[in-house]
Design a protein around this motif. Structure first.
Motif, PDB file in Angstrom:
ATOM      1  N   ALA A 114       0.808  -1.227   0.000  1.00 22.64           N
ATOM      2  CA  ALA A 114       0.000   0.000   0.000  1.00 22.64           C
ATOM      3  C   ALA A 114       0.837   1.271   0.000  1.00 22.64           C
ATOM      4  O   ALA A 114       0.480   2.252  -0.662  1.00 22.64           O
ATOM      5  N   ASP A 115       1.933   1.281   0.727  1.00 29.28           N
ATOM      6  CA  ASP A 115       2.752   2.491   0.842  1.00 29.28           C
ATOM      7  C   ASP A 115       3.995   2.443  -0.039  1.00 29.28           C
ATOM      8  O   ASP A 115       4.906   3.266   0.111  1.00 29.28           O
ATOM      9  N   SER A 116       4.035   1.497  -0.942  1.00 29.25           N
ATOM     10  CA  SER A 116       5.192   1.321  -1.825  1.00 29.25           C
ATOM     11  C   SER A 116       5.030   2.149  -3.098  1.00 29.25           C
ATOM     12  O   SER A 116       3.910   2.369  -3.565  1.00 29.25           O
ATOM     13  N   PRO A 117       6.132   2.601  -3.678  1.00 30.88           N
ATOM     14  CA  PRO A 117       6.035   3.294  -4.980  1.00 30.88           C
ATOM     15  C   PRO A 117       5.798   2.335  -6.136  1.00 30.88           C
ATOM     16  O   PRO A 117       5.543   2.769  -7.266  1.00 30.88           O
ATOM     17  N   ILE A 118       5.875   1.035  -5.874  1.00 28.89           N
ATOM     18  CA  ILE A 118       5.670   0.035  -6.921  1.00 28.89           C
ATOM     19  C   ILE A 118       4.215   0.082  -7.397  1.00 28.89           C
ATOM     20  O   ILE A 118       3.287   0.071  -6.601  1.00 28.89           O
ATOM     21  N   LYS A 119       4.035   0.111  -8.702  1.00 30.57           N
ATOM     22  CA  LYS A 119       2.697   0.063  -9.281  1.00 30.57           C
ATOM     23  C   LYS A 119       2.246  -1.406  -9.328  1.00 30.57           C
ATOM     24  O   LYS A 119       3.008  -2.293  -9.705  1.00 30.57           O
ATOM     25  N   LEU A 120       0.976  -1.638  -8.969  1.00 31.48           N
ATOM     26  CA  LEU A 120       0.444  -2.994  -8.850  1.00 31.48           C
ATOM     27  C   LEU A 120      -0.556  -3.283  -9.956  1.00 31.48           C
ATOM     28  O   LEU A 120      -1.342  -2.409 -10.346  1.00 31.48           O
ATOM     29  N   PHE A 121      -0.550  -4.543 -10.436  1.00 32.85           N
ATOM     30  CA  PHE A 121      -1.437  -4.939 -11.531  1.00 32.85           C
ATOM     31  C   PHE A 121      -1.904  -6.363 -11.293  1.00 32.85           C
ATOM     32  O   PHE A 121      -1.087  -7.266 -11.091  1.00 32.85           O
ATOM     33  N   THR A 122      -3.220  -6.570 -11.273  1.00 30.68           N
ATOM     34  CA  THR A 122      -3.757  -7.918 -11.074  1.00 30.68           C
ATOM     35  C   THR A 122      -4.025  -8.566 -12.432  1.00 30.68           C
ATOM     36  O   THR A 122      -4.548  -7.938 -13.348  1.00 30.68           O
ATOM     37  N   LEU A 123      -3.658  -9.840 -12.504  1.00 33.29           N
ATOM     38  CA  LEU A 123      -3.684 -10.575 -13.765  1.00 33.29           C
ATOM     39  C   LEU A 123      -4.317 -11.939 -13.565  1.00 33.29           C
ATOM     40  O   LEU A 123      -4.163 -12.551 -12.504  1.00 33.29           O
ATOM     41  N   HIS A 124      -5.013 -12.403 -14.608  1.00 33.74           N
ATOM     42  CA  HIS A 124      -5.550 -13.763 -14.654  1.00 33.74           C
ATOM     43  C   HIS A 124      -6.817 -13.911 -13.815  1.00 33.74           C
ATOM     44  O   HIS A 124      -7.823 -14.394 -14.298  1.00 33.74           O
ATOM     45  N   SER A 125      -6.747 -13.531 -12.541  1.00 34.26           N
ATOM     46  CA  SER A 125      -7.965 -13.412 -11.731  1.00 34.26           C
ATOM     47  C   SER A 125      -7.770 -12.224 -10.796  1.00 34.26           C
ATOM     48  O   SER A 125      -6.745 -12.105 -10.135  1.00 34.26           O
ATOM     49  N   THR A 126      -8.737 -11.353 -10.779  1.00 32.30           N
ATOM     50  CA  THR A 126      -8.646 -10.142  -9.969  1.00 32.30           C
ATOM     51  C   THR A 126      -9.526 -10.298  -8.725  1.00 32.30           C
ATOM     52  O   THR A 126     -10.035 -11.385  -8.441  1.00 32.30           O
ATOM     53  N   LEU A 127      -9.713  -9.218  -8.000  1.00 30.83           N
ATOM     54  CA  LEU A 127     -10.538  -9.300  -6.796  1.00 30.83           C
ATOM     55  C   LEU A 127     -11.980  -9.642  -7.165  1.00 30.83           C
ATOM     56  O   LEU A 127     -12.492  -9.190  -8.186  1.00 30.83           O
ATOM     57  N   THR A 128     -12.608 -10.436  -6.332  1.00 34.29           N
ATOM     58  CA  THR A 128     -14.008 -10.790  -6.556  1.00 34.29           C
ATOM     59  C   THR A 128     -14.882  -9.570  -6.293  1.00 34.29           C
ATOM     60  O   THR A 128     -14.459  -8.608  -5.631  1.00 34.29           O
ATOM     61  N   GLY A 136     -12.641  -1.716  -2.803  1.00 36.82           N
ATOM     62  CA  GLY A 136     -12.703  -0.812  -3.934  1.00 36.82           C
ATOM     63  C   GLY A 136     -11.953  -1.385  -5.117  1.00 36.82           C
ATOM     64  O   GLY A 136     -11.386  -2.486  -5.057  1.00 36.82           O
ATOM     65  N   GLY A 137     -11.951  -0.630  -6.211  1.00 37.80           N
ATOM     66  CA  GLY A 137     -11.291  -1.077  -7.425  1.00 37.80           C
ATOM     67  C   GLY A 137      -9.950  -0.407  -7.621  1.00 37.80           C
ATOM     68  O   GLY A 137      -9.461   0.334  -6.747  1.00 37.80           O
ATOM     69  N   PRO A 138      -9.310  -0.642  -8.759  1.00 36.64           N
ATOM     70  CA  PRO A 138      -8.033   0.007  -9.053  1.00 36.64           C
ATOM     71  C   PRO A 138      -8.126   1.526  -8.999  1.00 36.64           C
ATOM     72  O   PRO A 138      -9.138   2.108  -9.388  1.00 36.64           O
ATOM     73  N   ARG A 139      -7.096   2.159  -8.460  1.00 43.04           N
ATOM     74  CA  ARG A 139      -6.947   3.613  -8.381  1.00 43.04           C
ATOM     75  C   ARG A 139      -7.966   4.246  -7.433  1.00 43.04           C
ATOM     76  O   ARG A 139      -8.282   5.436  -7.562  1.00 43.04           O
ATOM     77  N   GLU A 140      -8.473   3.462  -6.505  1.00 39.29           N
ATOM     78  CA  GLU A 140      -9.394   3.994  -5.513  1.00 39.29           C
ATOM     79  C   GLU A 140      -8.703   3.988  -4.146  1.00 39.29           C
ATOM     80  O   GLU A 140      -7.822   4.818  -3.909  1.00 39.29           O
ATOM     81  N   GLN A 141      -9.056   3.081  -3.259  1.00 39.15           N
ATOM     82  CA  GLN A 141      -8.393   3.058  -1.950  1.00 39.15           C
ATOM     83  C   GLN A 141      -6.888   2.829  -2.087  1.00 39.15           C
ATOM     84  O   GLN A 141      -6.090   3.486  -1.419  1.00 39.15           O
TER      85      GLN A 141
END
Length: 369
Positions: A114-128, A136-141
């Motif tokens: 959460a507090d990392s500068p690393i950008k995160l990307f979910t692949l293959h299966s994302t949050l239900t 929330g979804g990407p770019r929200e919380q």
């Protein structure tokens, strides 16, 4: 003479301008520097599907000039999370971290970074949907969670079931189903597709849904018990190819002939399953999602160059990557997967090189042409 001199000077200027323009394009393509990406692969490091998945990603990375590291979780969530923490602890962190919501581990990974500068990307299966209601979804919380790419899993499960049921030509029948891991979105969505097809065909009775956990041996042992219990079963739906082969072995040991006495549906694109489709031992085959990682690399490459993929189809993509493969397509794909680099130039799918792209529209079609 002066005309010749001016002609030469003009030609040199044109060449110099072209060189500068190309250099400017290269700088734009490169962005700040070549993107560095870590993929937390949830599978075993010797698991054919996940190794092939990583190979396709690497081919994309090579074409796009990206640095990719694959870290295998060995189908062990605590081990995968420990490896994720080691990435977070590095002095030199990657630009991007790609991960899968296998065994519903994605929320923990989002919290961890959460507090990392690393950008995160979910692949293959994302949050239900249930997880996204809380998080929330990407770019929200989680602002550094920039997007996701998943395949049409529900549609894949539906197509497999419909193709199987068609084998009975409208006659009543019994079906046995093998799901993957119970707490995995990919398996759950494929099962949803199966149930949708069964609702359309009340003449087909689902005898039992078992969880083979993606493994051939487990499905084989389950089928050894289930096939004698339900001798009338003619249709077997499996959420992947490994489980289908386990069931096939058990059926053959009972004297049944796949493709004649019993019809099997499978999902994946291993050399073995493609050959089984060609030979008629697998009656319905869906494949294509092994390409997901390669397309994710295209999206991150463009994002890194300043072209946000959200403008070309959204930040959360569900692409039609699965395709129901007939015998001819299975034979073509089997040969294509043996070609170095898969015979693709991944730059043709990038908006950096082709700014006219309005929506990526990723699919398996480039490999079937």
């Amino acid at each position: 003479m002066f005309r010749s001199v001016f002609t030469v000077i003009g030609a040199v200027c044109v060449l110099a301008f072209a060189h500068v323009a190309q250099a400017a394009e290269d700088v734009h393509v490169a962005g700040k520097a070549p993107a560095t990406v870590v993929f937390l692969n949830p599978g075993f490091s010797n698991e054919p599907f996940w190794v092939g998945y990583s190979d396709f990603m690497q081919a994309a990375a090579d074409d796009l000039g990206m640095h990719l590291q694959i870290i295998y979780g060995e189908r062990n969530p605590p081990q995968l999370l420990a490896k994720a923490r080691s990435v977070l602890a590095r002095d030199k962190q990657p630009d991007y971290l790609i991960f899968v919501n296998e065994m519903y581990t994605a929320p923990e990974l989002l919290r961890l970074f959460a507090d990392s500068p690393i950008k995160l990307f979910t692949l293959h299966s994302t949050l239900t949907p249930e997880q996204q209601q809380r998080i929330g979804g990407p770019r929200e919380q989680y602002r550094n969670w920039i997007g996701s790419l998943i395949p049409n899993d529900e549609q894949a499960g539906y197509w497999m079931a419909k193709a199987l049921i068609a084998k009975l030509q409208g006659k009543p029948g019994s079906l046995l189903a093998f799901g993957g891991v119970r707490f995995t979105p990919s398996s759950s969505l494929r099962e949803d597709g199966l149930r949708r097809a069964l609702q359309e065909h009340p003449e087909i009775k689902l005898q039992q849904l078992l969880y083979g956990e993606w493994r051939r041996q487990r499905a084989y042992e389950q089928a050894q018990l289930m096939l004698p219990r339900y001798p009338e079963v003619q249709l077997v739906w499996s959420a992947n190819d490994e489980m289908a082969f386990g069931v096939m072995r058990a059926a053959q040991e009972l004297g049944k002939q796949p493709g004649k006495d019993i019809y099997l549906a499978a999902l994946n694109n291993s050399d073995e399953v493609l050959q089984a489709r060609i030979d008629g031992k697998v009656s319905a085959l869906v494949g294509g999602h092994f390409t997901l990682g390669g397309w994710a690399m295209v999206m991150l490459h463009d994002y890194h160059a300043g072209l946000d993929f959200a403008a070309r189809g959204g930040k959360e993509r569900v692409d039609q990557l699965f395709s129901l493969l007939d015998v001819k397509q299975a034979a073509h794909l089997r040969q294509r997967l043996k070609v170095p680099g898969y015979g693709l130039d991944f730059r043709q799918f990038s908006a950096v090189y082709h700014p006219q792209i309005k929506d990526y529209g990723f699919s398996i079609k480039p490999l079937l042409q």
